[in-house]
Design an enzyme around this catalytic site. Structure first.
Site, mmCIF file in Angstrom:
data_model
loop_
_atom_site.group_PDB
_atom_site.id
_atom_site.type_symbol
_atom_site.label_atom_id
_atom_site.label_comp_id
_atom_site.label_asym_id
_atom_site.label_seq_id
_atom_site.Cartn_x
_atom_site.Cartn_y
_atom_site.Cartn_z
ATOM 1 N N CYS A 83 0.959 -1.387 0.017
ATOM 2 C CA CYS A 83 0.142 0.035 0.254
ATOM 3 C C CYS A 83 0.975 1.477 -0.012
ATOM 4 C CB CYS A 83 -0.879 0.007 1.423
ATOM 5 S SG CYS A 83 -2.309 1.141 1.027
ATOM 6 N N ASP A 86 -6.036 -2.851 11.537
ATOM 7 C CA ASP A 86 -4.994 -2.146 11.757
ATOM 8 C C ASP A 86 -4.730 -1.809 13.005
ATOM 9 O OD1 ASP A 86 -2.929 -0.419 10.831
ATOM 10 O OD2 ASP A 86 -4.058 0.627 9.681
#
Length: 223
Positions: A6, A124
């Site tokens: 990412c 996360d």
């Protein structure tokens, strides 16, 4: 083990990640030092082979804007990384081929992740986007079935331990493979993907030894 790279900001790094066998590439449209314009993401995405999933990352963006950006950039997935409601997430999923819903580890919303109708759940750090390692036991509230992606403070040197403890379906990394914000480090990228694959193979062997399990990788192109 499914691997997403990412925070890509340039074509060189994106093609490097593809060459190193990444499964997915993430382009950030939320406020960040790695933020891209939709047009810039489109210019990179058009060079990416179809077997690699291209993902737009959003945070608390109006759902209409999410769908518009994904289609304009030619991406195939949206990652909703804010406080999006189950209703908005399902609305986006009806209009975008693949949706990943992100949650902060340890939040009560994580226990209701199935209500969002996403294709995968991303867990996360409690401070999403910080790149900080968190107590991986906080990810235990994630659904026991389905596709769980672990993110937050992952690096080449800790990815094997993270996979061994959390046993996710996939992993997501950004700052942990960077030379500087927005620029990937080839050595870190190569080591991360290799270490994740190795740890994933060991995890699959343990699951197989424990009993029947669905170990077949998810084929994004069939959805």
């Amino acid at each position: 083990m499914w691997v997403k790279i990412c925070g890509l900001t340039n074509e060189e790094d994106a093609l490097l990640a593809v060459a190193l066998d990444a499964d997915a590439l993430g382009f950030v449209f939320a406020p960040s030092t790695r933020r891209l314009t939709v047009d810039a993401a489109r210019d990179i995405a058009r060079r990416i082979p179809p077997e690699v999933l291209t993902v737009g990352v959003f945070r608390d963006e109006p759902r209409e804007n999410v769908v518009k950006a994904v289609h304009r950039a030619g991406l195939r997935a949206a990652q909703l990384h804010g406080h999006e409601s189950p209703e908005d997430t399902r609305w986006v999923r009806e209009r975008v081929p693949i949706v990943i819903k992100g949650f902060a580890a340890g939040t009560s919303a994580l226990t209701h992740a199935a209500d969002y109708g996403a294709d995968a759940v991303l867990v996360d750090s409690p401070s999403p986007g910080s790149g900080e390692v968190f107590d991986w036991s906080l990810a235990e509230g994630a659904p026991v079935s389905g596709r769980v992606i672990l993110a937050g403070g992952l690096r080449p040197e800790n990815i094997a331990a993270a996979i061994g403890q959390v046993r996710p379906w996939g992993v997501d990394v950004s700052s942990g493979v960077e030379a500087s914000p927005g620029r990937k480090d080839a050595r870190k990228l190569r080591s991360f993907i290799a270490n994740a694959r190795s740890a994933g193979a060991s995890l699959a062997e343990r699951r197989e030894a424990a009993g029947p399990a669905d170990l077949v990788p998810f084929d994004w192109q069939k959805e």
